[in-house]
Motif scaffolding. Structure first.
Motif, PDB file in Angstrom:
ATOM      1  N   LEU A   1      65.763 130.950  47.053  1.00 22.88           N
ATOM      2  CA  LEU A   1      64.763 131.169  46.703  1.00 22.88           C
ATOM      3  C   LEU A   1      64.351 132.660  46.492  1.00 22.88           C
ATOM      4  O   LEU A   1      64.470 133.246  47.792  1.00 22.88           O
TER       5      LEU A   1
ATOM      6  N   TRP B   1      60.195 124.737  42.551  1.00 21.71           N
ATOM      7  CA  TRP B   1      59.579 125.966  42.794  1.00 21.71           C
ATOM      8  C   TRP B   1      58.387 126.195  41.806  1.00 21.71           C
ATOM      9  O   TRP B   1      57.448 126.758  42.152  1.00 21.71           O
TER      10      TRP B   1
ATOM     11  N   TYR C   1      54.558 127.692  41.805  1.00 17.82           N
ATOM     12  CA  TYR C   1      54.394 128.859  40.967  1.00 17.82           C
ATOM     13  C   TYR C   1      53.173 128.605  40.250  1.00 17.82           C
ATOM     14  O   TYR C   1      52.298 129.692  40.140  1.00 17.82           O
TER      15      TYR C   1
ATOM     16  N   TRP D   1      58.105 128.754  50.275  1.00 18.29           N
ATOM     17  CA  TRP D   1      57.573 129.539  49.157  1.00 18.29           C
ATOM     18  C   TRP D   1      56.741 130.882  49.731  1.00 18.29           C
ATOM     19  O   TRP D   1      56.776 131.700  49.289  1.00 18.29           O
TER      20      TRP D   1
ATOM     21  N   ARG E   1      58.741 133.615  51.194  1.00 13.33           N
ATOM     22  CA  ARG E   1      60.161 134.110  50.811  1.00 13.33           C
ATOM     23  C   ARG E   1      60.045 135.733  50.782  1.00 13.33           C
ATOM     24  O   ARG E   1      61.162 136.294  50.445  1.00 13.33           O
TER      25      ARG E   1
END
Length: 1009
Positions: free
Chosen positions: A536, A563, A567, A617, A620
């Motif tokens: 990621l 992902w 987003y 996420w 990250r």
């Protein structure tokens, strides 16, 4: 000190600058010869630093005894009175002696060969030695360590004595020489040395020669015990006139335990934990003038000032090409030969600074001579081209200073470069340690021309280089430039951070975090080599172009989250435990273990996997995040790739940003522990902070709340009041952008707390037109059965298409799910299955949906589990499919046969082989031999008259499966058909069992033979 405004009192500042300049020139004249110049030693325990020594400079550290045990002590060897024959032997013996000193004293240390000492040289004087075969020194040292230490201490010595490094030595005019300084670091880590003490055994050739006169001259081996005594070493076992020669030795040995304790305490004080840094953000701010984008909205032009480069730096300086500097002022005289200009020789014109003297119109100088429009003007400020010889530091200002000042004055004119719209970047590729260094004078000139430091940025890659540079500028210019410097980032991080400001790189490249807002560029070839991991990136999905509606609908209908879902919607429904998970993982960075484990246990279908992915996420930019792609991958290979991700462009910089690895739904918790231990083993042992955090997302068999621990949490199916409100709000949003929201069954299931009434109603309404004679209905029934009794089972999309007799796949485009499953397609979602390769597959959107489908088929349509199982086992065309046939067979087999852990089955087969020689097993429903799967038990309970047929069909499909033969033997023994029971028992003894991973089959085959 704040930047001074020269316009407030121009006359006073002019006099001040003039007097300072005159003072510098006078210093040059007075100190042009015989001046002692100090330098720092090469960074301890590093190998890839670009630092180099300069001939006759003096190391600014003295030979000393143990300081704080972590700061290395130093020992210098001139290494000049040696021949080619004796040089290797001399180096090895000195290294062994010094290593024993450091290990017994428990202090870090570095021994230097090619550094002079009194009386022939100045203490710490850089001399250098010529080494033709560097690899031979490294190999010889490693291979001979064993012969100098006791056998029980050989491994410790090998770990404490680091490989030699060869630090280049430059001439005084910054050109390369053929000399280097050989250095060996000693690191007696407390985990290695413990409470041991170390003797060495060195052959005494002099004593042997004396004894050898008139004899065979055999060599004598002596035993030593070396310790540090001030700045030298001493052997406590050496014969002395001391009345009690062993007393000091015994006292020292008795103190080793206390020394080990002090060493451990010293290491704990220097724990490497993630420190707060903002230099990545600061670099983005300063290089763009605050716009955080290299779109020329603030700075239109860049001027680079740089010095001696090293080949290891080139791959980390790609940002220079993207900055497209107007001019580069290069003080490396070898830049065109094998330096920075040679490496970046593209659209640049090279020339000497004398071309900037204003003898004609500005436009003619800028366009014709310097070619500032369209090309980078590469100015060689210390010779190296057109036969101009380079100057020593103490002569440069007199020889070339005036012409370089002309270049600076020309560039800073408002009619040459746009006023306040260009940035001067001092890229310090080598340390600057002297007031006479040309870069100090160059900085002073730029600062005077620009009036402040707001258009000047200094970049170096370590604290020592910054401290020296900052102090020199303050002494020369009277200003503090700390706020305009970057020093905590490696050049790889500087490169990645600057490139990430360019839209084209954010779209096409992957950037990894390095802390404090800095980033490194993950090379494509490295990314491909991490084939077990889904990495990621910090910039994941940026600049992509996909169908947002389709991705969201697939997710809400039961597809796995991608992902893209995060987003598109950073504000996903925040579960009650989200902050708790985040905080726990952030706190785990300070754990003392190299690899730590956090367990996220969840009820199937409650969003546990989505929550785990959302955790990655949202973190990250603080961790190097990745998801394990394949749970069946080799654990050793996974560990290798995880550590490779951790170490990428970060090998020698501490502290590192940890890896956060998500593992989802491992079959066996033992495999998770095994992976954790393998990663621990691969990580560096001297880092006492978490380097890898495993986020283990696993399904819980119990729907009840389990206790939340420090490193674990349970996610249940019931939503609390706040979560329920968020789901209601999200439903309103979806109704505005999506059609058929009522078919978002995964979302609705979670919203309704997985209530049976809701699921039953959905299934009943969907299956109204079910007809077991119809192919579409049959494939739905088979898929439901597999998804209930085999975790993660799926059917290849092409198999389903063939089963319902659709035409072959069109050349352009693909079939959709509704063409295969018709009105039932709302209960199915498409996924990507992975086994030997990737392929498109289908599965039920939720295991609860599959379970209620089977229930609905029985109660409403009179189709039993036995009917579906017989259909599955007897339909040959299902098993003739070529796309990943192995996984389909394995899924069906897992549904029929009890699966045990690897270790249990291995030892069970050994035990079974023994029993078959001495004992004929009795038939029982209890124990291993009588064990049945849940499916067989439920068929027996639901339709006992069909169990025999199902078992026989299973035995035909899996002819060599011993477990099914055992079940048939058990079945016939219960029905009193002893002849059939004995026959199937005999067959079971001649078959092998596949109810364990395929990797064990060959082992058991060998056992049977």
């Amino acid at each position: 000190m704040a930047d001074q405004d020269p316009m407030k009192n121009p006359e006073e500042n002019l006099n001040h600058d003039t007097s300072r300049d005159e003072q510098v020139k006078n210093n040059v004249r007075r100190n042009s010869t015989n001046q002692l110049r100090l330098c720092q030693p090469y960074p301890f325990q590093q190998y890839h630093n670009s630092y180099r020594y300069i001939t006759n400079y003096i190391l600014n550290v003295t030979e000393s005894g143990p300081l704080n045990l972590i700061e290395p002590c130093h020992e210098y060897k001139g290494f000049i009175n040696t021949t080619d024959e004796t040089r290797m032997t001399k180096l090895i013996s000195e290294v062994i002696r010094f290593a024993a000193v450091c290990m017994n004293s428990r202090t870090n240390g570095t021994i230097h060969f090619g550094i002079g000492d009194k009386p022939k040289f100045i203490h710490g004087q850089v001399l250098g030695v010529v080494v033709e075969d560097k690899e031979a020194y490294a190999n010889k040292l490693k291979s001979t360590i064993d012969s100098y230490f006791e056998h029980k201490h050989i491994q410790a010595a090998q770990m404490c004595i680091k490989p030699p490094r060869f630090v280049g030595v430059l001439n005084k005019n910054m050109t390369s020489s053929d000399k280097c300084v050989i250095e060996v670091d000693i690191v007696p880590d407390s985990m290695i040395c413990k409470e041991d003490h170390y003797h060495t055994f060195i052959t005494d050739t002099k004593k042997a020669k004396k004894k050898g006169r008139g004899t065979n001259g055999t060599q004598e081996e002596s035993k030593q015990f070396f310790v540090r005594d001030g700045g030298s070493s001493r052997d406590l076992l050496k014969n002395t006139t001391f009345a009690k020669p062993m007393e000091e030795y015994n006292t020292y040995v008795a103190s080793v335990a206390n020394r080990s304790k002090l060493r451990k305490q010293a290491e704990d004080k220097h724990l490497t934990v993630i420190k707060s840094s903002t230099q990545g953000f600061r670099l983005s701010q300063m290089i763009t003038g605050g716009s955080h984008s290299l779109d020329k909205s603030h700075f239109e032009q860049y001027v680079i000032v740089t010095n001696k480069s090293h080949p290891s730096q080139f791959e980390s300086l790609g940002f220079l090409t993207e900055l497209n500097p107007t001019a580069v002022l290069d003080f490396d005289p070898e830049s065109a030969k094998h330096g920075l200009q040679c490496h970046f020789d593209q659209q640049s014109t090279v020339h000497l600074p004398t071309k900037c003297k204003i003898t004609e119109g500005l436009e003619d100088i800028g366009n014709k001579q310097l070619k500032l429009t369209g090309n980078t003007s590469w100015v060689f400020c210390n010779g190296g081209i057109e036969d101009q010889a380079p100057s020593d530091i103490d002569q440069w200002l007199m020889d070339k200073g005036a012409s370089v000042q002309d270049v600076i004055s020309f560039l800073c004119r408002k009619d040459v470069l746009p006023n306040k719209r260009f940035l001067v970047v001092f890229l310090l590729l080598s340390p600057v340690s002297e007031m006479m260094d040309p870069l100090v004078e160059t900085y002073s000139k730029f600062q005077k021309e620009l009036g402040s430091t707001n258009q000047i940025l200094s970049i170096c890659d370590n604290e020592n280089a910054l401290t020296s540079w900052k102090n020199l500028i303050e002494a020369r210019c009277g200003i503090d430039i700390t706020g305009r410097c970057i020093n905590e980032l490696s050049f790889a991080e500087v490169n990645g951070t600057i490139l990430s400001l360019l839209p084209k790189y954010r779209r096409a490249s992957c950037f990894l975090p390095c802390g404090g807002g800095s980033k490194v560029l993950l090379e494509k070839k490295v990314e491909r080599s991490l084939n077990t991991l889904d990495v990621l990136c910090v910039n994941q999905c940026e600049g992509g172009n996909v169908d947002q509606i389709a991705i969201e609908e697939n997710f809400y209908r039961g597809g796995k989250p991608s992902w893209w879902n995060f987003y598109f919607s950073e504000q996903l429904i925040k579960r009650n435990h989200t902050d708790l998970i985040h905080n726990n993982i952030l706190e785990m960075r300070s754990c003392s273990e190299a690899c730590v484990l956090f367990n996220l246990s969840h009820v199937p279908g409650c969003g546990g996997t989505t929550l785990a992915m959302y955790t990655l996420w949202s973190l990250r930019d603080k961790f190097r995040c990745a998801v394990l792609k394949d749970n069946n991958a080799d654990l050793a290979e996974i560990a290798d790739q995880v550590v490779k991700l951790l170490m990428f462009d970060n090998q020698e910089k501490l502290p590192r940003v940890p890896v956060l690895l998500m593992v989802d739904d491992f079959d066996d918790m033992d495999k998770v522990f095994d992976l954790q231990q393998r990663i621990k083993h691969k990580c560096k042992k001297n880092i006492r902070s978490a380097q890898v955090i495993l986020l283990n997302c696993m399904r819980s068999e119990s729907p009840e709340q389990t206790e939340t621990t420090e490193h674990g949490i349970f996610i249940g199916k019931h939503l609390v009041k706040d979560e329920q409100k968020q789901f209601e709000k999200k439903l309103v949003e979806q109704e505005k952008t999506h059609n058929n929201v009522e078919t978002f069954y995964t979302f609705m299931l979670t919203k309704n707390n997985l209530k049976a009434e809701y699921i039953q109603g959905v299934v009943h309404n969907t299956l109204r037109s079910f007809n077991f004679k119809d192919k579409h209905s049959q494939i739905l029934a088979i898929l439901s059965l597999l998804n209930v009794y085999c975790k993660d089972a799926s059917l290849p999309f092409s198999l389903c298409r063939k089963f319902v007799s659709l035409n072959p796949k069109p050349i352009f485009g693909t079939y959709e799910i509704d063409e295969i499953f018709g009105k039932f397609s709302n209960l199915i979602h498409s996924t990507t299955a992975k086994s030997q390769g990737e392929y498109r597959a289908v599965k039920m959107i939720h295991s609860k949906i599959a379970k209620f489908c089977l229930q609905e088929l029985k109660t409403t349509h009179k189709v039993t589990k036995a009917d579906i199982t017989n259909l599955l086992l007897r339909t040959h065309e299902l098993y003739e499919h070529t796309e990943d046939k192995g996984k389909f067979w394995q899924d069906v087999h897992s549904m029929l046969v009890v699966r045990y852990s690897d270790g249990f089955l291995f030892f069970y087969q050994l035990f079974l082989r023994f029993l078959r020689h001495i004992y004929t097993p009795k038939f029982s429903n209890d124990g291993v031999l009588g064990n049945q799967t849940t499916l067989f038990k439920e068929i027996e309970s639901e339709t006992p008259e069909l169990l025999e047929m199902v078992l026989l069909n299973a035995s035909k499909r899996f002819e060599n499966e011993a477990s099914i033969a055992h079940l048939l033997a058990t079945y016939y023994s219960q029905t009193q058909d002893l002849k059939q029971a004995e026959e199937w028992n005999h067959k079971a003894k001649t078959k092998i069992s596949f109810s364990f991973p395929l990797g064990r089959l060959q082992t058991i085959e060998n056992l049977r033979n």
